[in-house]
Design an enzyme around this catalytic site. Structure first.
Site, PDB file in Angstrom:
ATOM      1  N   TYR A   1      -4.451  -7.679  17.749  1.00  0.00           N
ATOM      2  CA  TYR A   1      -5.460  -7.641  16.691  1.00  0.00           C
ATOM      3  C   TYR A   1      -5.681  -9.011  16.069  1.00  0.00           C
ATOM      4  O   TYR A   1      -6.793  -9.516  15.993  1.00  0.00           O
ATOM      5  CB  TYR A   1      -4.984  -6.762  15.530  1.00  0.00           C
ATOM      6  CG  TYR A   1      -4.946  -5.290  15.687  1.00  0.00           C
ATOM      7  CD1 TYR A   1      -5.863  -4.481  15.013  1.00  0.00           C
ATOM      8  CD2 TYR A   1      -3.972  -4.656  16.443  1.00  0.00           C
ATOM      9  CE1 TYR A   1      -5.802  -3.113  15.092  1.00  0.00           C
ATOM     10  CE2 TYR A   1      -3.901  -3.282  16.531  1.00  0.00           C
ATOM     11  CZ  TYR A   1      -4.813  -2.509  15.850  1.00  0.00           C
ATOM     12  OH  TYR A   1      -4.738  -1.146  15.921  1.00  0.00           O
TER      13      TYR A   1
ATOM     14  N   THR B   1       0.879  -6.895   2.030  1.00  0.00           N
ATOM     15  CA  THR B   1       0.225  -7.657   3.094  1.00  0.00           C
ATOM     16  C   THR B   1      -1.259  -7.344   3.188  1.00  0.00           C
ATOM     17  O   THR B   1      -2.096  -8.252   3.241  1.00  0.00           O
ATOM     18  CB  THR B   1       0.908  -7.374   4.439  1.00  0.00           C
ATOM     19  OG1 THR B   1       2.274  -7.823   4.371  1.00  0.00           O
ATOM     20  CG2 THR B   1       0.202  -8.097   5.578  1.00  0.00           C
ATOM     21  N   CYS B   2      -1.615  -6.076   3.232  1.00  0.00           N
ATOM     22  CA  CYS B   2      -3.014  -5.698   3.465  1.00  0.00           C
ATOM     23  C   CYS B   2      -3.946  -6.308   2.426  1.00  0.00           C
ATOM     24  O   CYS B   2      -4.967  -6.897   2.763  1.00  0.00           O
ATOM     25  CB  CYS B   2      -3.151  -4.180   3.463  1.00  0.00           C
ATOM     26  SG  CYS B   2      -4.857  -3.633   3.720  1.00  0.00           S
TER      27      CYS B   2
ATOM     28  N   SER C   1       0.817  -1.214   0.000  1.00  0.00           N
ATOM     29  CA  SER C   1       0.000   0.000   0.000  1.00  0.00           C
ATOM     30  C   SER C   1       0.852   1.266   0.000  1.00  0.00           C
ATOM     31  O   SER C   1       0.629   2.186  -0.784  1.00  0.00           O
ATOM     32  CB  SER C   1      -0.933   0.005   1.216  1.00  0.00           C
ATOM     33  OG  SER C   1      -1.810  -1.100   1.170  1.00  0.00           O
TER      34      SER C   1
ATOM     35  N   CYS D   1      -5.480  -7.244   5.858  1.00  0.00           N
ATOM     36  CA  CYS D   1      -6.761  -6.592   6.157  1.00  0.00           C
ATOM     37  C   CYS D   1      -7.907  -7.067   5.266  1.00  0.00           C
ATOM     38  O   CYS D   1      -8.996  -7.372   5.761  1.00  0.00           O
ATOM     39  CB  CYS D   1      -6.638  -5.078   5.987  1.00  0.00           C
ATOM     40  SG  CYS D   1      -5.044  -4.372   6.385  1.00  0.00           S
TER      41      CYS D   1
ATOM     42  N   LYS E   1      -8.802 -10.917   5.508  1.00  0.00           N
ATOM     43  CA  LYS E   1      -9.274 -11.092   6.883  1.00  0.00           C
ATOM     44  C   LYS E   1     -10.684 -10.563   7.051  1.00  0.00           C
ATOM     45  O   LYS E   1     -11.547 -11.224   7.631  1.00  0.00           O
ATOM     46  CB  LYS E   1      -8.300 -10.370   7.826  1.00  0.00           C
ATOM     47  CG  LYS E   1      -8.631 -10.393   9.315  1.00  0.00           C
ATOM     48  CD  LYS E   1      -9.509  -9.226   9.749  1.00  0.00           C
ATOM     49  CE  LYS E   1      -9.027  -7.860   9.395  1.00  0.00           C
ATOM     50  NZ  LYS E   1      -7.925  -7.336  10.188  1.00  0.00           N
TER      51      LYS E   1
ATOM     52  N   GLU F   1      -9.038 -11.411  16.246  1.00  0.00           N
ATOM     53  CA  GLU F   1      -9.803 -11.450  15.003  1.00  0.00           C
ATOM     54  C   GLU F   1      -9.953 -12.884  14.487  1.00  0.00           C
ATOM     55  O   GLU F   1     -11.060 -13.307  14.121  1.00  0.00           O
ATOM     56  CB  GLU F   1      -9.137 -10.552  13.956  1.00  0.00           C
ATOM     57  CG  GLU F   1      -9.308  -9.070  14.268  1.00  0.00           C
ATOM     58  CD  GLU F   1      -8.503  -8.156  13.364  1.00  0.00           C
ATOM     59  OE1 GLU F   1      -8.785  -6.948  13.369  1.00  0.00           O
ATOM     60  OE2 GLU F   1      -7.578  -8.636  12.672  1.00  0.00           O
TER      61      GLU F   1
ATOM     62  N   ARG G   1      -3.538  -5.403  24.595  1.00  0.00           N
ATOM     63  CA  ARG G   1      -2.717  -4.474  25.364  1.00  0.00           C
ATOM     64  C   ARG G   1      -2.496  -3.187  24.574  1.00  0.00           C
ATOM     65  O   ARG G   1      -2.238  -3.213  23.379  1.00  0.00           O
ATOM     66  CB  ARG G   1      -1.362  -5.126  25.684  1.00  0.00           C
ATOM     67  CG  ARG G   1      -0.418  -4.256  26.486  1.00  0.00           C
ATOM     68  CD  ARG G   1       0.770  -5.081  26.966  1.00  0.00           C
ATOM     69  NE  ARG G   1       1.515  -5.662  25.860  1.00  0.00           N
ATOM     70  CZ  ARG G   1       2.554  -5.070  25.260  1.00  0.00           C
ATOM     71  NH1 ARG G   1       2.946  -3.865  25.652  1.00  0.00           N
ATOM     72  NH2 ARG G   1       3.185  -5.669  24.278  1.00  0.00           N
TER      73      ARG G   1
ATOM     74  N   HIS H   1     -31.766   8.910  14.865  1.00  0.00           N
ATOM     75  CA  HIS H   1     -32.537   7.997  15.717  1.00  0.00           C
ATOM     76  C   HIS H   1     -33.415   7.064  14.874  1.00  0.00           C
ATOM     77  O   HIS H   1     -33.991   7.509  13.881  1.00  0.00           O
ATOM     78  CB  HIS H   1     -33.432   8.814  16.656  1.00  0.00           C
ATOM     79  CG  HIS H   1     -34.188   7.974  17.634  1.00  0.00           C
ATOM     80  ND1 HIS H   1     -33.586   7.386  18.731  1.00  0.00           N
ATOM     81  CD2 HIS H   1     -35.491   7.600  17.668  1.00  0.00           C
ATOM     82  CE1 HIS H   1     -34.495   6.706  19.398  1.00  0.00           C
ATOM     83  NE2 HIS H   1     -35.660   6.809  18.777  1.00  0.00           N
TER      84      HIS H   1
ATOM     85  N   GLU I   1     -25.974   7.625  17.767  1.00  0.00           N
ATOM     86  CA  GLU I   1     -26.476   8.830  18.425  1.00  0.00           C
ATOM     87  C   GLU I   1     -26.011   8.941  19.871  1.00  0.00           C
ATOM     88  O   GLU I   1     -26.034  10.029  20.454  1.00  0.00           O
ATOM     89  CB  GLU I   1     -28.009   8.883  18.350  1.00  0.00           C
ATOM     90  CG  GLU I   1     -28.723   7.820  19.166  1.00  0.00           C
ATOM     91  CD  GLU I   1     -30.244   7.927  19.055  1.00  0.00           C
ATOM     92  OE1 GLU I   1     -30.772   9.056  19.155  1.00  0.00           O
ATOM     93  OE2 GLU I   1     -30.889   6.882  18.856  1.00  0.00           O
TER      94      GLU I   1
END
Length: 497
Positions: A211, A70-71, A33, A76, A79, A215, A238, A470, A475
């Site tokens: 993460y 990788t992404c 990226s 990402c 995944k 995940e 953490r 709403h 909200e």
């Protein structure tokens, strides 16, 4: 053609390119990226750009990778596709209370989802290649290494070595999953392999509390696997807000994931019944798959940086200044390989700032304040700004904490017992909102808008004056009127779990 670019002497000083002195104005090693963004934007400023990347494969190694990085290929994007797939299982169960008549047994075809996932990353790989081509960037397939301050070598698939000179070299090689050094480690997999398993495992042990660990635990549990999640701290994730971490842990358990806090693995043994996993508490767990989600390390080992004099830190991350420049003036680095803030959108920002600085004659530093992020566990967690613990640590004046915990409307019908938590951290002195977090459905979609507000310096009064949508969970961010707690500047974080 003359091009504006950065002089060797200093940032943003401008200057003209020595047109025929170098083969390229910029050569980028790594077409993930960040590398693709830097290449394209530099080319748009008129630079002659080359970029190299390893050949495509869903599972990376030192000699295979793929345009998109990788992404796109093994991070990402695939995944998130699996997260979507895993979410349907519980949703189908919940739908019964909404009047849908669903058979007791709902079949799931892992191989079909895997095939669809692979089709998508192949499509995106092609799109990234076209983006480079359309921008006029020359793409080389092969392994890149630096052989001089202004010289790169590309080792092609057949072993042929090509050498090119460049006024500027950009390192954008990202990072790679690392394995825990224990007996039997070869029996475990990393996130790369987890995205391409031929069969859906029935029993999984995940090691890690970040993460990737939570995940994948959510993904496999959502698809019906038995999941044991082992991590070293009292709570997973953490570095995130402790209150949010506690809720994530409760939600993981509520979904059926078995948590093993303050636990490490000591040995993996292959047996006829699967992999026997030993913990440092004397437990033995059986698994079909063991995932090591124990961090990532920068991809610098094969770049020849030491010979060129580029400084790296103790884990191999490239050291850079605030403009992403290394100690060698002609060599720069962005993205995970620098181990600053390892997020895809951050690599995109760093690539953009690099192009502006070097070829746009506009010295630009990446801004790491108020960067939102999300953990796509089920349900997800998303944050921007400071956690409560960080705010207390940095506070020179009192801080105000606003929270809202509720059962989402959707759950009130389905009967699912899973709370949503939303939180704002406010400076008592300035009334500025300095942190926001949410754990619950659509957290990432909601937090992106909140991040804009924080980037603009919004106050709590401005949040309060905003009319809500709403009925929605979102909200709640504009209807939190009562202070949950006020913490004096001398206060300390509640915990360091």
């Amino acid at each position: 053609m003359s091009r504006k670019m950065l002089n060797d002497g200093g940032v943003g000083s401008g200057g003209e390119s020595e047109d025929n002195q170098y083969d390229f104005d910029l050569f980028v090693i790594g077409a993930g990226s960040g590398g693709v963004r830097a290449s394209r934007f530099s080319a748009q400023y008129g630079a002659k750009v080359g970029i190299c990347e390893l050949p495509f494969h869903p599972i990376s190694s030192e000699t295979i990778g793929g345009v998109g990085g990788t992404c796109v290929i093994r991070g990402c994007v695939p995944k998130k596709i699996l997260v979507y797939g895993a979410t349907f299982g519980p949703e189908i169960q919940d739908s019964r209370e909404y009047g849908w008549k669903v058979n007791e047994t709902v079949d799931f075809d892992w191989k079909k989802l895997l095939h669809k996932k692979t089709d998508e990353i192949v499509r995106l790989n092609g799109i990234y290649k076209r983006l480079l081509s359309n921008a006029g960037v020359k793409l080389f397939e092969g392994e890149g290494r630096i052989v001089g301050p202004n010289e790169v070598e590309v080792i092609q698939l057949d072993g042929t070595k090509l050498s090119y000179s460049a006024k500027h070299i950009l390192i954008a090689t990202g990072s790679r999953a690392q394995r825990l050094d224990i007996p039997g480690q070869e029996l475990a997999i990393t996130s790369d392999e987890a995205l391409s398993l031929e069969e859906l495992p029935k029993r999984v042990v995940v090691l890690g509390g970040g993460y990737i660990a939570v995940e994948f635990a959510s993904i496999w549990r959502g698809m019906g696997s038995t999941v044991n999640l082992c991590f070293r701290k009292e709570l997973p994730l953490r570095g995130f807000d402790d209150e949010m971490r506690a809720l994530v842990a409760r939600n993981l358990e509520g979904r059926g994931i078995i948590l093993h806090p303050q636990t490490n693995l000591t040995q993996l043994v292959k047996t006829a019944d699967g992999i026997k996993v030993a913990t440092d508490h004397g437990e033995e767990l059986m698994a079909d798959v063991v995932l090591f989600a124990t961090g990532r390390i920068p991809n610098t080992k094969r770049l020849n940086l030491q010979a060129v004099g580029v400084e790296v830190d103790s884990i191999g991350a490239v050291k850079v200044d605030e403009y992403s420049r290394t100690n060698v003036p002609s060599i720069w680095a962005i993205g995970d390989v620098t181990n600053r803030m390892n997020l895809t959108p951050v690599a995109l920002m760093e690539g953009t700032m690099f192009a502006k600085t070097v070829f746009g004659n506009e010295p630009s530093k990446p801004d790491y304040s108020n960067i939102p992020c999300a953990v796509f566990c089920i349900p997800p967690l998303s944050v921007v700004g400071l956690s409560e613990e960080q705010a207390i640590e940095q506070a020179k004046r009192d801080i105000l904490v606003y929270t809202s915990t509720f059962n989402p409307m959707k759950n009130s019908i389905s009967g699912r017992q899973e709370k949503t938590l939303m939180k704002l951290i406010v400076s008592a002195e300035t009334d500025k909102v300095i942190g926001a977090s949410m754990c619950g459905p659509d957290a990432a979609e909601i937090m992106q808008g909140v991040a804009v507000a924080l980037k603009c310096g919004a106050t709590k009064a401005q949040f309060d004056s905003t009319v809500g949508i709403h009925p929605s969970s979102a909200e709640e961010f504009v209807t939190m009127r009562s202070v949950t707690r006020r913490i004096a500047a001398a206060g300390k974080p509640k915990t360091n779990l």
